[in-house]
Write a protein that holds these residues in place. Structure first.
Motif, PDB file in Angstrom:
ATOM      1  N   THR A 198       0.816  -1.207   0.000  1.00  0.00           N
ATOM      2  CA  THR A 198       0.000   0.000   0.000  1.00  0.00           C
ATOM      3  C   THR A 198       0.857   1.268   0.000  1.00  0.00           C
ATOM      4  O   THR A 198       1.257   1.761   1.048  1.00  0.00           O
ATOM      5  N   PHE A 199       1.128   1.771  -1.198  1.00  0.00           N
ATOM      6  CA  PHE A 199       1.992   2.940  -1.297  1.00  0.00           C
ATOM      7  C   PHE A 199       1.435   3.965  -2.279  1.00  0.00           C
ATOM      8  O   PHE A 199       0.513   3.678  -3.040  1.00  0.00           O
ATOM      9  N   GLU A 200       2.033   5.155  -2.247  1.00  0.00           N
ATOM     10  CA  GLU A 200       1.668   6.244  -3.150  1.00  0.00           C
ATOM     11  C   GLU A 200       2.939   7.002  -3.521  1.00  0.00           C
ATOM     12  O   GLU A 200       3.751   7.320  -2.645  1.00  0.00           O
ATOM     13  N   VAL A 201       3.120   7.255  -4.813  1.00  0.00           N
ATOM     14  CA  VAL A 201       4.281   7.996  -5.308  1.00  0.00           C
ATOM     15  C   VAL A 201       3.753   9.153  -6.147  1.00  0.00           C
ATOM     16  O   VAL A 201       2.891   8.961  -7.006  1.00  0.00           O
ATOM     17  N   ARG A 202       4.285  10.361  -5.893  1.00  0.00           N
ATOM     18  CA  ARG A 202       3.862  11.541  -6.658  1.00  0.00           C
ATOM     19  C   ARG A 202       5.032  12.055  -7.476  1.00  0.00           C
ATOM     20  O   ARG A 202       6.150  12.121  -6.993  1.00  0.00           O
ATOM     21  N   ARG A 203       4.736  12.434  -8.720  1.00  0.00           N
ATOM     22  CA  ARG A 203       5.772  12.971  -9.611  1.00  0.00           C
ATOM     23  C   ARG A 203       5.415  14.403  -9.959  1.00  0.00           C
ATOM     24  O   ARG A 203       4.278  14.691 -10.342  1.00  0.00           O
ATOM     25  N   PHE A 204       6.399  15.283  -9.833  1.00  0.00           N
ATOM     26  CA  PHE A 204       6.201  16.697 -10.113  1.00  0.00           C
ATOM     27  C   PHE A 204       6.956  17.083 -11.381  1.00  0.00           C
ATOM     28  O   PHE A 204       8.031  16.559 -11.662  1.00  0.00           O
ATOM     29  N   GLY A 205       6.390  18.014 -12.138  1.00  0.00           N
ATOM     30  CA  GLY A 205       7.022  18.512 -13.353  1.00  0.00           C
ATOM     31  C   GLY A 205       8.131  19.498 -13.029  1.00  0.00           C
ATOM     32  O   GLY A 205       8.339  19.870 -11.869  1.00  0.00           O
ATOM     33  N   PRO A 206       8.841  19.972 -14.054  1.00  0.00           N
ATOM     34  CA  PRO A 206       9.960  20.905 -13.849  1.00  0.00           C
ATOM     35  C   PRO A 206       9.550  22.206 -13.159  1.00  0.00           C
ATOM     36  O   PRO A 206      10.348  22.810 -12.458  1.00  0.00           O
ATOM     37  N   GLU A 207       8.294  22.620 -13.347  1.00  0.00           N
ATOM     38  CA  GLU A 207       7.818  23.863 -12.724  1.00  0.00           C
ATOM     39  C   GLU A 207       7.300  23.640 -11.308  1.00  0.00           C
ATOM     40  O   GLU A 207       6.866  24.580 -10.645  1.00  0.00           O
ATOM     41  N   GLY A 208       7.283  22.394 -10.853  1.00  0.00           N
ATOM     42  CA  GLY A 208       6.832  22.098  -9.498  1.00  0.00           C
ATOM     43  C   GLY A 208       5.376  21.675  -9.401  1.00  0.00           C
ATOM     44  O   GLY A 208       4.901  21.367  -8.311  1.00  0.00           O
ATOM     45  N   ALA A 209       4.660  21.650 -10.521  1.00  0.00           N
ATOM     46  CA  ALA A 209       3.250  21.231 -10.499  1.00  0.00           C
ATOM     47  C   ALA A 209       3.161  19.698 -10.441  1.00  0.00           C
ATOM     48  O   ALA A 209       3.980  18.996 -11.053  1.00  0.00           O
ATOM     49  N   LEU A 210       2.166  19.205  -9.708  1.00  0.00           N
ATOM     50  CA  LEU A 210       1.942  17.763  -9.607  1.00  0.00           C
ATOM     51  C   LEU A 210       1.587  17.216 -10.987  1.00  0.00           C
ATOM     52  O   LEU A 210       0.615  17.652 -11.603  1.00  0.00           O
ATOM     53  N   GLN A 211       2.391  16.291 -11.499  1.00  0.00           N
ATOM     54  CA  GLN A 211       2.174  15.727 -12.833  1.00  0.00           C
ATOM     55  C   GLN A 211       1.302  14.485 -12.763  1.00  0.00           C
ATOM     56  O   GLN A 211       0.274  14.405 -13.406  1.00  0.00           O
ATOM     57  N   HIS A 212       1.741  13.470 -11.998  1.00  0.00           N
ATOM     58  CA  HIS A 212       0.913  12.275 -11.826  1.00  0.00           C
ATOM     59  C   HIS A 212       1.202  11.601 -10.489  1.00  0.00           C
ATOM     60  O   HIS A 212       2.220  11.845  -9.864  1.00  0.00           O
ATOM     61  N   THR A 213       0.240  10.772 -10.064  1.00  0.00           N
ATOM     62  CA  THR A 213       0.315  10.043  -8.806  1.00  0.00           C
ATOM     63  C   THR A 213       0.092   8.571  -9.087  1.00  0.00           C
ATOM     64  O   THR A 213      -0.832   8.218  -9.825  1.00  0.00           O
ATOM     65  N   LEU A 214       0.915   7.720  -8.501  1.00  0.00           N
ATOM     66  CA  LEU A 214       0.749   6.275  -8.621  1.00  0.00           C
ATOM     67  C   LEU A 214       0.434   5.725  -7.243  1.00  0.00           C
ATOM     68  O   LEU A 214       1.186   5.941  -6.293  1.00  0.00           O
ATOM     69  N   ARG A 215      -0.705   5.032  -7.132  1.00  0.00           N
ATOM     70  CA  ARG A 215      -1.085   4.329  -5.908  1.00  0.00           C
ATOM     71  C   ARG A 215      -1.197   2.851  -6.264  1.00  0.00           C
ATOM     72  O   ARG A 215      -1.617   2.518  -7.365  1.00  0.00           O
ATOM     73  N   ALA A 216      -0.851   1.981  -5.311  1.00  0.00           N
ATOM     74  CA  ALA A 216      -0.973   0.544  -5.581  1.00  0.00           C
ATOM     75  C   ALA A 216      -1.053  -0.237  -4.286  1.00  0.00           C
ATOM     76  O   ALA A 216      -0.698   0.250  -3.216  1.00  0.00           O
ATOM     77  N   ARG A 217      -1.511  -1.479  -4.436  1.00  0.00           N
ATOM     78  CA  ARG A 217      -1.644  -2.382  -3.291  1.00  0.00           C
ATOM     79  C   ARG A 217      -0.288  -2.949  -2.878  1.00  0.00           C
ATOM     80  O   ARG A 217      -0.011  -3.130  -1.702  1.00  0.00           O
ATOM     81  N   GLN A 218       0.571  -3.260  -3.872  1.00  0.00           N
ATOM     82  CA  GLN A 218       1.845  -3.886  -3.532  1.00  0.00           C
ATOM     83  C   GLN A 218       2.851  -3.693  -4.654  1.00  0.00           C
ATOM     84  O   GLN A 218       2.480  -3.614  -5.824  1.00  0.00           O
ATOM     85  N   LEU A 219       4.144  -3.613  -4.288  1.00  0.00           N
ATOM     86  CA  LEU A 219       5.225  -3.501  -5.250  1.00  0.00           C
ATOM     87  C   LEU A 219       6.289  -4.537  -4.915  1.00  0.00           C
ATOM     88  O   LEU A 219       6.633  -4.715  -3.749  1.00  0.00           O
ATOM     89  N   HIS A 220       6.784  -5.227  -5.952  1.00  0.00           N
ATOM     90  CA  HIS A 220       7.889  -6.179  -5.819  1.00  0.00           C
ATOM     91  C   HIS A 220       9.014  -5.672  -6.708  1.00  0.00           C
ATOM     92  O   HIS A 220       8.807  -5.506  -7.913  1.00  0.00           O
ATOM     93  N   HIS A 221      10.204  -5.447  -6.148  1.00  0.00           N
ATOM     94  CA  HIS A 221      11.352  -5.012  -6.951  1.00  0.00           C
ATOM     95  C   HIS A 221      12.298  -6.193  -7.158  1.00  0.00           C
ATOM     96  O   HIS A 221      12.600  -6.920  -6.219  1.00  0.00           O
ATOM     97  N   TYR A 222      12.763  -6.383  -8.404  1.00  0.00           N
ATOM     98  CA  TYR A 222      13.659  -7.476  -8.767  1.00  0.00           C
ATOM     99  C   TYR A 222      15.017  -6.902  -9.170  1.00  0.00           C
ATOM    100  O   TYR A 222      15.115  -6.186 -10.165  1.00  0.00           O
ATOM    101  N   PRO A 223      16.070  -7.206  -8.412  1.00  0.00           N
ATOM    102  CA  PRO A 223      17.378  -6.627  -8.700  1.00  0.00           C
ATOM    103  C   PRO A 223      18.033  -7.203  -9.954  1.00  0.00           C
ATOM    104  O   PRO A 223      18.877  -6.550 -10.554  1.00  0.00           O
TER     105      PRO A 223
END
Length: 191
Positions: free
Chosen positions: A50-75
């Motif tokens: 259960t996480f949320e990641v926000r991405r901002f544009g070069p001018e500082g405005a909120l561009q997009h938000t990603l929410r999800a139940r689960q993330l698995h990272h594979y090295p």
């Protein structure tokens, strides 16, 4: 005769030595390659619930938000698998993208959505919301571009269009469908 007895006595020792060597070789051959940085690992090294990641544009405005139940990272290939993702573009009209699963490359420039893919673009200038559904979709989030080669259904109010494959640009609002394309378009009469 003594040479024969001596050779016969050594044969079991040679056989045991050969079996021990073969067992060692099989054990080493069946192990995954050892690396210092874990790049050959096939299991996730990070799990996030259960996480949320926000991405901002070069001018500082909120561009997009990603929410999800689960993330698995594979090295091993520096990729991630996200379960039940919901990506929201905050430009007007707001656009939401959901799927059962998302696969993200190492630098986050390309996202592959898998199963139950749904893009909902909010209503604008008197037009009802637009809903796109498909089974598979590739997205380049920074460019707000999406493409696929799977069947696509786009519904806007009572109008709908179907195609096989698509290219979409969220910045311009353009959707290009590959054929065969079939659609039903309802016009609203001015009164």
């Amino acid at each position: 005769m003594a040479d024969r007895l001596h050779g016969a006595a050594l044969f079991p020792l040679v056989l045991v030595g050969l079996l021990a060597g073969l067992t060692y070789w099989l054990d080493m051959a069946s192990r995954p390659p050892a690396t210092e940085d874990g790049r050959q690992r096939r299991e996730p090294d990070t799990l996030i619930d259960t996480f949320e990641v926000r991405r901002f544009g070069p001018e500082g405005a909120l561009q997009h938000t990603l929410r999800a139940r689960q993330l698995h990272h594979y090295p091993g290939n520096d990729s991630s698998v996200v379960l039940a993702p919901e990506l929201t573009y905050h430009r007007m009209p707001v656009t939401r993208v959901t799927a059962r699963e998302a696969r993200i490359d190492g630098d986050g420039k390309r996202v592959e959505l898998v199963d139950d893919v749904r893009i909902t673009r909010g209503a604008m200038r008197g037009k009802p919301e637009t809903v796109l559904t498909t089974t598979h979709l590739e997205i380049w989030p920074d460019d707000e571009i999406a493409a696929n080669r799977a069947p696509v259904l786009i519904v806007q109010g009572e109008s709908q269009v179907r195609g096989i494959g698509m290219h979409a640009n969220n910045q311009t609002g353009e959707y290009v469908l590959d054929g065969p394309v079939r659609g039903i378009f309802h016009r609203v009469r001015n009164r």
